[in-house]
Design a protein around this motif. Structure first.
Motif, PDB file in Angstrom:
ATOM      1  N   ALA A  93       1.085   1.838   9.847  1.00  0.00           N
ATOM      2  CA  ALA A  93       0.915   2.492  11.139  1.00  0.00           C
ATOM      3  C   ALA A  93       2.120   3.270  11.627  1.00  0.00           C
ATOM      4  O   ALA A  93       1.980   4.163  12.443  1.00  0.00           O
ATOM      5  CB  ALA A  93       0.516   1.460  12.196  1.00  0.00           C
ATOM      6  N   ASP A  94       3.314   2.941  11.160  1.00  0.00           N
ATOM      7  CA  ASP A  94       4.469   3.699  11.617  1.00  0.00           C
ATOM      8  C   ASP A  94       5.538   3.682  10.544  1.00  0.00           C
ATOM      9  O   ASP A  94       5.357   3.112   9.468  1.00  0.00           O
ATOM     10  CB  ASP A  94       5.008   3.180  12.950  1.00  0.00           C
ATOM     11  N   GLY A  95       6.681   4.324  10.809  1.00  0.00           N
ATOM     12  CA  GLY A  95       7.728   4.456   9.815  1.00  0.00           C
ATOM     13  C   GLY A  95       8.539   3.187   9.616  1.00  0.00           C
ATOM     14  O   GLY A  95       8.371   2.196  10.315  1.00  0.00           O
ATOM     15  N   SER A  96       9.405   3.212   8.623  1.00  0.00           N
ATOM     16  CA  SER A  96      10.365   2.151   8.297  1.00  0.00           C
ATOM     17  C   SER A  96       9.730   0.886   7.732  1.00  0.00           C
ATOM     18  O   SER A  96      10.373  -0.155   7.687  1.00  0.00           O
ATOM     19  CB  SER A  96      11.216   1.787   9.520  1.00  0.00           C
ATOM     20  N   ASN A  97       8.477   0.950   7.302  1.00  0.00           N
ATOM     21  CA  ASN A  97       7.868  -0.179   6.607  1.00  0.00           C
ATOM     22  C   ASN A  97       8.128  -0.036   5.116  1.00  0.00           C
ATOM     23  O   ASN A  97       8.148   1.075   4.587  1.00  0.00           O
ATOM     24  CB  ASN A  97       6.359  -0.206   6.842  1.00  0.00           C
ATOM     25  N   LYS A  98       8.333  -1.153   4.423  1.00  0.00           N
ATOM     26  CA  LYS A  98       8.492  -1.140   2.978  1.00  0.00           C
ATOM     27  C   LYS A  98       7.428  -2.038   2.375  1.00  0.00           C
ATOM     28  O   LYS A  98       7.345  -3.225   2.713  1.00  0.00           O
ATOM     29  CB  LYS A  98       9.884  -1.610   2.574  1.00  0.00           C
ATOM     30  N   VAL A  99       6.611  -1.457   1.494  1.00  0.00           N
ATOM     31  CA  VAL A  99       5.506  -2.178   0.878  1.00  0.00           C
ATOM     32  C   VAL A  99       5.688  -2.146  -0.636  1.00  0.00           C
ATOM     33  O   VAL A  99       5.931  -1.083  -1.210  1.00  0.00           O
ATOM     34  CB  VAL A  99       4.151  -1.542   1.248  1.00  0.00           C
ATOM     35  N   THR A 100       5.583  -3.307  -1.283  1.00  0.00           N
ATOM     36  CA  THR A 100       5.653  -3.401  -2.739  1.00  0.00           C
ATOM     37  C   THR A 100       4.390  -4.071  -3.247  1.00  0.00           C
ATOM     38  O   THR A 100       3.984  -5.117  -2.738  1.00  0.00           O
ATOM     39  CB  THR A 100       6.883  -4.220  -3.182  1.00  0.00           C
ATOM     40  N   SER A 101       3.769  -3.460  -4.262  1.00  0.00           N
ATOM     41  CA  SER A 101       2.581  -4.019  -4.896  1.00  0.00           C
ATOM     42  C   SER A 101       2.843  -4.170  -6.382  1.00  0.00           C
ATOM     43  O   SER A 101       3.154  -3.195  -7.070  1.00  0.00           O
ATOM     44  CB  SER A 101       1.384  -3.082  -4.681  1.00  0.00           C
ATOM     45  N   VAL A 102       2.721  -5.411  -6.880  1.00  0.00           N
ATOM     46  CA  VAL A 102       2.902  -5.698  -8.304  1.00  0.00           C
ATOM     47  C   VAL A 102       1.716  -6.538  -8.771  1.00  0.00           C
ATOM     48  O   VAL A 102       1.339  -7.509  -8.101  1.00  0.00           O
ATOM     49  CB  VAL A 102       4.225  -6.459  -8.564  1.00  0.00           C
ATOM     50  N   ASN A 103       1.138  -6.179  -9.906  1.00  0.00           N
ATOM     51  CA  ASN A 103       0.013  -6.941 -10.477  1.00  0.00           C
ATOM     52  C   ASN A 103      -1.117  -7.106  -9.465  1.00  0.00           C
ATOM     53  O   ASN A 103      -1.735  -8.171  -9.377  1.00  0.00           O
ATOM     54  CB  ASN A 103       0.456  -8.336 -10.942  1.00  0.00           C
TER      55      ASN A 103
END
Length: 195
Positions: A93-103
Motif C-alpha cells: 500500500a505504500d513505500g518503504s516496504n520490503k518483501v521477500t518470497s522464496v520457494n
C-alpha cells in the motif's frame, strides 16, 4: 506454529492483523476471511510453510508502513480483491516496504477492477514508490510481467533472482483448500534448501 485463522468477517483486517510487531508464523493456514493478513509498521513478519487462500473482498495480504515481510514455502492462492488498485495476492500500500518470497507460489489471485468490473489475475501490486521486492525459486502467475505498478509506484526495486517460474502449480484439490502439489507439478523439487 500450526495456527488456523478462518472465516473471519470484518471491515478492515478480518483475518490476522499485525501492527508494530515482530512475528514468525510456521505452518499457518489463513483462509476464508474478508482479508487474510494485514501487516503494518512491523519490524519483521515471517510466514513459512503457510497457506493464504480463498480470502474474500480484501485479498490475501495487505502490507504498509515500512514493514519487512518474508514468505518462505508459502502458497498464496485463490484470493480475491475488489478495488481500484489490485493486489489480490499481495497489495503493497505504500513505500518503504520490503518483501521477500522464496520457494513460494502465487496462483489464481483475482482482482476485480472497481469501476469496470473486469476480473484480472493479479499476484502482487504496488501503489507507491520506494518498496523493494525480492523473488527467488517461486512460482508467480504472470511472472515478472504480472506485477502491477500504479501511477505512484514507478520507483520500485525488484530483485528477480534465480529459479522463478510462471506455471500452473497443479494443486491437488484447491476447491476444498487442499493445496498439496500433484505428481507432475512444476513446483516439485524446484525450490532451494537455503537462501
Amino acid at each position: 506454529k500450526d495456527i488456523t485463522v478462518e472465516n473471519c468477517v470484518g471491515t478492515v483486517a478480518s483475518g490476522l492483523m499485525s501492527i508494530g510487531s515482530t512475528i514468525d508464523l510456521d505452518s499457518a493456514r489463513i483462509t476464508g476471511n474478508n482479508r487474510g493478513l494485514d501487516v503494518r509498521s512491523s519490524a519483521r513478519f515471517t510466514l513459512r510453510n503457510a497457506i493464504v487462500s480463498n480470502n474474500g473482498i480484501g485479498g490475501g495480504i495487505w502490507w504498509s508502513n515500512a514493514s519487512l515481510i518474508e514468505l518462505v514455502n508459502t502458497t498464496v492462492a485463490d484470493n480475491k480483491i475488489t478495488n481500484h488498485y489490485g493486489g489480490a495476492g499481495i497489495f503493497i500500500a505504500d513505500g518503504s516496504n520490503k518483501v521477500t518470497s522464496v520457494n513460494s507460489i502465487f496462483y489464481n489471485n483475482l482482482w476485480t477492477e472497481y469501476n469496470t468490473g473486469i476480473v484480472r489475475p493479479n499476484s502482487i501490486s504496488f501503489l507507491y514508490n520506494s518498496s523493494e521486492l525480492t523473488v527467488a525459486y517461486s512460482d508467480l502467475e504472470g511472472g515478472r510481467e504480472g506485477l502491477k505498478y500504479f501511477s505512484g509506484s514507478s520507483n520500485v526495486k525488484v530483485n528477480w533472482l534465480e529459479g522463478n517460474i510462471s506455471e500452473d502449480p497443479l494443486f491437488f484439490l484447491p476447491v476444498v483448500n487442499d493445496y498439496h502439489l500433484t505428481n507432475g507439478s512444476p513446483c516439485l523439487a524446484s525450490g532451494i534448501a537455503r537462501f
